[in-house]
Scaffold this active site. Structure first.
Site: not given
Ligand code: NAI
Ligand code: MG
Length: 335
Positions: A133, A244, A216, A240, A183
């Protein structure tokens, strides 16, 4: 002494839920000296102002900013997000995005997956100024068949270190466990920097135990076994998405609170939800997310007792039914 607070109610349900949050903070006995800022989509539509450097400079002298939600259907998407929310994060260097997820009979939330009796309590610390970002990248040969778009992930040692350090400090006040989510098996440069920095900071906190999850796998655990977590630390993009998911498994959007923090400096507190134009003005907005964000603001202001009392007043959400104002009144009455 009254705390100096900037209020950005914003658009849609934003001002409706912030009004309830201010009422509850007042009922908890905390004195705020509030300055209201008329910003957001409606303001932009009126005179084109999104956010000026002068306003940001004024904010630097405050203790905190309490924000409802910004965005209106008629303003082009991205304009307010980048011009107001991201500008605020970057200019005030709000490098911690903190989102608590707790469920159970003594909290405002109930687990969407495991039912009302299930208890878990974890916090996601998302790096808030770097990663994908940061705006690194660009186009080559735009609008041709050979167009190239790149979007790099920016990870600085200092940026990762201060974020990871915050997570360990927080864990020391909790159950003393930190999980790094990344990751590293595929993102071998950024992941390597994160992992090395995480391991170095961990050495400063011998009482804190640590775990590593690939992002994941973390998505599976959020749904399958959220009980394993205490503090999670992760980068901007993974954070982010994960938060959620965290909101979805712990009661939904009407309850999700968040803090954008620069420790020791002016910081910003807001519900995770947006301006919900579909229900604005109807009294259907749940003010709990804004009220819990207000409690996070009180934590930042050192008013921990009042914050705890507000969180306790939000418990048993099944007994808190009614309009936006009625729910706010009931929570305030419990104080
Ligand atoms: P949204 O969060 O505003 O609404 C999504 C759905 O959740 C809607 O059906 C809404 O009615 C419901 N909802 C949201 N908050 C609720 C609450 N407190 N109580 C009950 N129901 C609630 O997201 P959406 O529709 O994608 O975005 C609407 C506007 O908000 C857009 O302009 C968007 O850019 C902006 N937005 C602003 C944010 C912020 O200020 N931080 C964050 C997310 C979106
Ligand atoms: Mg999001």
């Amino acid at each position: 002494m009254a705390h100096q607070i900037g209020i950005v109610g914003g658009d849609g349900i934003g001002p409706e839920v912030i009004a309830q949050g201010l009422k509850v903070i007042d009922a908890a006995g905390v004195e705020l000296n509030a300055v209201h800022y008329d910003l957001g989509g409606n303001r932009y539509a009126r005179d084109g102002l999104v956010l000026t450097d002068e306003i940001v400079d004024e904010w630097r002298g405050l203790d905190a900013i309490y924000l409802g939600a910004v965005g209106t259907p008629d303003v082009p998407p991205g304009l307010i997000e980048r011009g107001l929310l991201l500008k605020m994060r970057f200019d005030l260097d709000l490098y911690i995005n903190l989102r608590p997820f707790s469920c159970g009979p003594d909290t405002a939330n109930s687990s969407t997956v495991f039912g009302p009796d299930a208890e878990f309590d974890f916090v996601v610390i998302r790096e808030n100024t770097e990663g994908a970002y940061a705006g690194e990248g660009g186009f080559l040969r735009k609008h041709t068949a050979h167009e190239i778009a790149t979007q790099g992930s920016v990870n600085t040692h200092i940026g990762v270190q201060r974020c990871v350090h915050f997570a360990f400090e927080l864990a020391m006040e909790r159950r003393k466990h930190v999980t790094l989510v990344h990751k590293t098996n595929v993102l071998n440069f950024a992941g390597d920097l994160w992992e090395r920095t995480f391991n170095t900071v961990a050495e400063e906190f011998p009482q804190v135990t640590t775990t590593y999850n690939h992002v994941d796998a973390a998505c599976i655990y959020f749904v399958d076994d959220p009980f394993r977590y205490d503090v999670i630390v992760t980068d901007n993009l993974f954070g982010d998405i994960l938060t959620d998911l965290g909101g979805a498994v712990s009661g939904g959007i009407g309850f999700a609170a968040s803090a954008n923090i620069h420790p020791g400096m002016v910081s910003m507190f807001e519900p995770v939800h947006g301006s919900a134009p579909d229900i604005a003005g109807s009294g259907k907005a749940n003010p709990t997310a804004a009220i819990l964000s207000g409690a996070l603001m009180l934590d930042h202001l050192g008013e921990h007792q009042a914050a705890e009392r507000i969180r306790a007043a939000c418990s048993n959400p099944e007994t808190l039914k009614g309009s936006t104002k009625e729910i706010g009144d009931m929570i305030a009455a419990r104080l």
